[in-house]
Design an enzyme around this catalytic site. Structure first.
Site, PDB file in Angstrom:
ATOM      1  N   ASN A 109       0.824  -1.214   0.000  1.00 38.70           N
ATOM      2  CA  ASN A 109       0.000   0.000   0.000  1.00 38.70           C
ATOM      3  C   ASN A 109       0.857   1.263   0.000  1.00 38.70           C
ATOM      4  O   ASN A 109       1.972   1.262   0.513  1.00 38.70           O
ATOM      5  CB  ASN A 109      -0.932  -0.001   1.218  1.00 38.70           C
ATOM      6  CG  ASN A 109      -1.848  -1.216   1.217  1.00 38.70           C
ATOM      7  OD1 ASN A 109      -1.998  -1.863   0.179  1.00 38.70           O
ATOM      8  ND2 ASN A 109      -2.434  -1.524   2.347  1.00 38.70           N
ATOM      9  N   VAL A 110       0.254   2.318  -0.542  1.00 42.48           N
ATOM     10  CA  VAL A 110       0.981   3.596  -0.662  1.00 42.48           C
ATOM     11  C   VAL A 110       0.374   4.638   0.270  1.00 42.48           C
ATOM     12  O   VAL A 110       0.652   5.829   0.150  1.00 42.48           O
ATOM     13  CB  VAL A 110       0.934   4.108  -2.132  1.00 42.48           C
ATOM     14  CG1 VAL A 110       1.701   3.182  -3.058  1.00 42.48           C
ATOM     15  CG2 VAL A 110      -0.512   4.276  -2.619  1.00 42.48           C
ATOM     16  N   ASP A 111      -0.486   4.184   1.221  1.00 38.31           N
ATOM     17  CA  ASP A 111      -1.303   5.131   1.989  1.00 38.31           C
ATOM     18  C   ASP A 111      -0.701   5.622   3.300  1.00 38.31           C
ATOM     19  O   ASP A 111      -1.254   6.520   3.944  1.00 38.31           O
ATOM     20  CB  ASP A 111      -2.707   4.539   2.228  1.00 38.31           C
ATOM     21  CG  ASP A 111      -2.669   3.153   2.895  1.00 38.31           C
ATOM     22  OD1 ASP A 111      -1.774   2.902   3.727  1.00 38.31           O
ATOM     23  OD2 ASP A 111      -3.553   2.329   2.582  1.00 38.31           O
ATOM     24  N   HIS A 126       5.697  -0.869  -2.838  1.00 36.33           N
ATOM     25  CA  HIS A 126       5.280  -0.171  -4.060  1.00 36.33           C
ATOM     26  C   HIS A 126       5.392   1.346  -3.931  1.00 36.33           C
ATOM     27  O   HIS A 126       4.739   2.089  -4.660  1.00 36.33           O
ATOM     28  CB  HIS A 126       3.833  -0.552  -4.437  1.00 36.33           C
ATOM     29  CG  HIS A 126       3.729  -1.949  -4.978  1.00 36.33           C
ATOM     30  ND1 HIS A 126       2.552  -2.663  -5.006  1.00 36.33           N
ATOM     31  CD2 HIS A 126       4.670  -2.778  -5.506  1.00 36.33           C
ATOM     32  CE1 HIS A 126       2.771  -3.861  -5.536  1.00 36.33           C
ATOM     33  NE2 HIS A 126       4.049  -3.959  -5.845  1.00 36.33           N
ATOM     34  N   CYS A 157      11.415  24.191 -11.811  1.00 37.97           N
ATOM     35  CA  CYS A 157      12.359  24.066 -12.931  1.00 37.97           C
ATOM     36  C   CYS A 157      11.644  23.960 -14.278  1.00 37.97           C
ATOM     37  O   CYS A 157      12.282  23.914 -15.321  1.00 37.97           O
ATOM     38  CB  CYS A 157      13.261  22.848 -12.727  1.00 37.97           C
ATOM     39  SG  CYS A 157      12.435  21.287 -13.100  1.00 37.97           S
ATOM     40  N   THR A 195      -4.479  -9.105   0.904  1.00 33.73           N
ATOM     41  CA  THR A 195      -3.910  -9.030  -0.454  1.00 33.73           C
ATOM     42  C   THR A 195      -4.385 -10.212  -1.287  1.00 33.73           C
ATOM     43  O   THR A 195      -4.520 -11.319  -0.776  1.00 33.73           O
ATOM     44  CB  THR A 195      -2.367  -8.970  -0.440  1.00 33.73           C
ATOM     45  OG1 THR A 195      -1.898  -8.957  -1.803  1.00 33.73           O
ATOM     46  CG2 THR A 195      -1.720 -10.131   0.300  1.00 33.73           C
ATOM     47  N   SER A 196      -4.623  -9.928  -2.569  1.00 34.38           N
ATOM     48  CA  SER A 196      -4.972 -11.025  -3.483  1.00 34.38           C
ATOM     49  C   SER A 196      -3.709 -11.767  -3.896  1.00 34.38           C
ATOM     50  O   SER A 196      -3.787 -12.835  -4.497  1.00 34.38           O
ATOM     51  CB  SER A 196      -5.678 -10.461  -4.725  1.00 34.38           C
ATOM     52  OG  SER A 196      -4.815  -9.559  -5.399  1.00 34.38           O
ATOM     53  N   ASN A 220      -8.373 -12.680   5.387  1.00 31.93           N
ATOM     54  CA  ASN A 220      -9.051 -12.186   4.186  1.00 31.93           C
ATOM     55  C   ASN A 220     -10.521 -12.621   4.265  1.00 31.93           C
ATOM     56  O   ASN A 220     -10.789 -13.737   4.691  1.00 31.93           O
ATOM     57  CB  ASN A 220      -8.387 -12.798   2.931  1.00 31.93           C
ATOM     58  CG  ASN A 220      -8.650 -12.002   1.663  1.00 31.93           C
ATOM     59  OD1 ASN A 220      -9.794 -11.720   1.329  1.00 31.93           O
ATOM     60  ND2 ASN A 220      -7.582 -11.646   0.956  1.00 31.93           N
TER      61      ASN A 220
END
Ligand code: OAD
Length: 254
Positions: A109-111, A126, A157, A195-196, A220
């Protein structure tokens, strides 16, 4: 059994395994943040039902039309992340770390919700939406510094910013990949939550752990294909109630 009813015997078996373990790690995915209001990628209500990943989530698609990818997928993600708070699933993992029963979380996760829940050793496999970098000069910026009224957000820039996440077609940062593999090969319990396990190379990590002799505990509400291949203990249910109960069971055992 549904998302609220848990199998007592399996829960106790999982708690025993974690309390006896010397090195437990967790692999988490989008499912752990669903109860925080962030949609998963696959299945009902998943992002890939709404957006074609080939059109929005590959590095080629981003470089071809960054304005489109920013306007649609990235802004939808940022808006979800701004509203999200960690819940008892994230907190359950932080509780296990606090009592010395979980060493590291490898998250897809990116959260940033694991860190906000109090977890300290988190590998963001990730990448992350907390930081951004200019495609031209590599200047770094936090989310609050981005000028989101113009998309793609411009850098001083003259270049444009991208999130520090991994698009499809990009490499996993080598230090994250290497450390995650080492940890997976060394752990004696791997907790796989939400997660899958369909996207490589993250999907390989439970297999690496299993081959090295680890017990795989999966949390899950559905049975993803991983269950059939490698899980030893399947705790069917949502991450929030399952992790809350599991952390309590482990706390009682130490
Ligand atoms: P997926 O969307 O593929 O899978 C989410 C999983 O969470 C499914 O197995 C669901 O059954 C489960 N789930 C749903 N609600 C849950 C809940 N409340 N508690 C626990 N589990 C729940 O997400 P990931 O496996 O994380 O990569 O996807 C892996 C990668 O695919 C992502 O990191 C992303 C995506 O494309 C990139 O963008 C590079």
């Amino acid at each position: 059994m549904d998302g609220t009813l848990m199998d007592d015997t399996l829960m106790k078996k999982a708690a025993e395994a974690i309390s006896r373990s010397h090195h437990t790690v967790a692999l988490t995915g989008a499912g752990i943040s669903v109860e925080s209001g962030i949609p998963p990628f696959r299945g009902k209500g998943g992002l890939w039902e709404i957006y074609d990943p080939m059109e929005y989530a590959t590095i080629d698609a981003f470089l071809r039309n960054p304005e489109k990818v920013w306007r649609v997928l990235l802004m939808a993600t940022i808006n979800d992340l701004k509203k999200a708070e960690p819940h008892s699933g994230h907190i359950g993992l932080a509780r296990l770390e606090a009592i010395g029963r979980l060493r590291t979380i490898i998250t897809q996760n990116v959260d940033g919700l694991h860190q906000r829940a109090g977890s300290r050793d988190v590998i963001e496999f990730h990448g992350s939406f907390a930081s951004y970098r200019c495609l031209r000069c590599d200047r770094k910026a936090g989310m609050e510094a981005l000028e989101l009224s113009t998309l793609p957000p411009p850098c001083e820039c003259g270049g444009i910013y991208r999130p520090d996440c991994v698009f499809f077609g990009e490499m996993i940062p080598p230090h994250h990949l290497e450390r995650s593999h080492t940890i997976a090969a060394q752990c004696d319990v791997m907790l796989v939550v939400g997660t899958s396990a369909t996207v490589q190379p993250a999907a390989d990590l439970p297999l690496v752990a299993k081959q090295a002799g680890a017990v795989i505990i999966e949390v899950n509400p559905e049975k993803p294909p991983l269950t059939r291949r490698v899980s030893d203990i399947f705790l069917k249910g949502k991450a929030g109630p399952v992790m809350d109960r599991l952390a309590t069971e482990v706390e009682h055992r130490i």
